[in-house]
Design an enzyme around this catalytic site. Structure first.
Site, PDB file in Angstrom:
ATOM      1  N   HIS A  17       2.279  -8.203   7.528  1.00 54.18           N
ATOM      2  CA  HIS A  17       3.205  -7.381   8.313  1.00 54.18           C
ATOM      3  C   HIS A  17       2.817  -7.231   9.783  1.00 54.18           C
ATOM      4  O   HIS A  17       3.683  -6.968  10.616  1.00 54.18           O
ATOM      5  CB  HIS A  17       3.344  -5.990   7.697  1.00 54.18           C
ATOM      6  CG  HIS A  17       3.795  -6.025   6.280  1.00 54.18           C
ATOM      7  ND1 HIS A  17       5.019  -6.533   5.904  1.00 54.18           N
ATOM      8  CD2 HIS A  17       3.174  -5.652   5.138  1.00 54.18           C
ATOM      9  CE1 HIS A  17       5.136  -6.458   4.597  1.00 54.18           C
ATOM     10  NE2 HIS A  17       4.025  -5.941   4.105  1.00 54.18           N
ATOM     11  N   ARG A  40       4.284   0.916  -9.142  1.00 50.88           N
ATOM     12  CA  ARG A  40       5.325   1.920  -8.872  1.00 50.88           C
ATOM     13  C   ARG A  40       5.922   1.802  -7.489  1.00 50.88           C
ATOM     14  O   ARG A  40       6.986   2.351  -7.224  1.00 50.88           O
ATOM     15  CB  ARG A  40       4.760   3.316  -9.101  1.00 50.88           C
ATOM     16  CG  ARG A  40       4.481   3.549 -10.586  1.00 50.88           C
ATOM     17  CD  ARG A  40       3.929   4.909 -10.824  1.00 50.88           C
ATOM     18  NE  ARG A  40       2.558   4.932 -10.325  1.00 50.88           N
ATOM     19  CZ  ARG A  40       1.809   6.016 -10.242  1.00 50.88           C
ATOM     20  NH1 ARG A  40       2.313   7.172 -10.597  1.00 50.88           N
ATOM     21  NH2 ARG A  40       0.588   5.958  -9.807  1.00 50.88           N
TER      22      ARG A  40
END
Length: 192
Positions: free
Chosen positions: A44, A187
């Site tokens: 990123h 998650r």
């Protein structure tokens, strides 16, 4: 942040970046046909800023190391180095925004990213229509997916794209980032 935390952050960044460049160098030198940096994959970060948890984009630096290697490292010694091609493949819960940005205008790197994509999902990039610009037009393939993608869906979507892309692009080297965000039970990644 305290001075200790800043120092630890710099050491961590130097470690994963050094590992990725060392892996690239082992390919360039011919020491290995496959090289792995288990800490690498900070896709990123951008040229001018950190992004997400990425402070240094080790993937971009490793790809640049391969592209700038001496003639003959991956191809016939008589081939011009500007013909060298790298295929980058990212399979993660998040789009590889910094890598895409770095190579968006070149035809020497084919970037393929399979990632979770929806309104409000970090980093907010990676739409299917983002396919490169200038010389890089059609050298960027985004495969945005919804929550819950499973093994069968992954195989059905990614395998034909990888096969066709490799046949057409004929890369000298393949760089792959396999993020934990695709693993069932993660998650944050929400893929299976």
């Amino acid at each position: 942040l305290s001075a200790r935390h800043r120092t630890l952050g710099r050491l961590y960044s130097a470690s994963y970046t050094g590992g990725s460049i060392a892996a690239a160098q082992s390919l360039v030198s011919g020491e290995a046909d496959i090289a792995i940096c288990p800490m690498g994959g900070q896709t990123h970060a951008r040229r001018d800023c950190a992004s997400g948890f990425s402070y240094v984009n080790d993937v971009v630096l490793a790809i640049l190391h391969v592209l700038r290697a001496p003639v003959g490292a991956f191809e016939e010694p008589t081939a011009p180095p500007t013909d060298r091609r790298v295929m980058f493949v990212s399979v993660d819960g998040w789009h590889c925004s910094g890598v895409e940005e770095a190579f968006y205008t070149t035809d020497r790197v084919l970037s393929i990213s399979l990632h979770r994509y929806a309104e409000g999902i970090f980093p907010g990039s990676g739409g299917a229509r983002d396919n490169g610009q200038g010389a890089g037009k059609h050298h960027n393939i985004n495969l945005p997916v919804a929550d819950g993608l499973d093994d069968e869906g992954l195989a059905a979507l990614l395998e034909p794209v990888l096969s066709a892309a490799a046949d057409r692009f004929c890369p000298h080297c393949i760089v792959c980032c396999a993020g934990a965000g695709v693993i069932s039970g993660d998650r944050l990644g929400c893929l299976n």
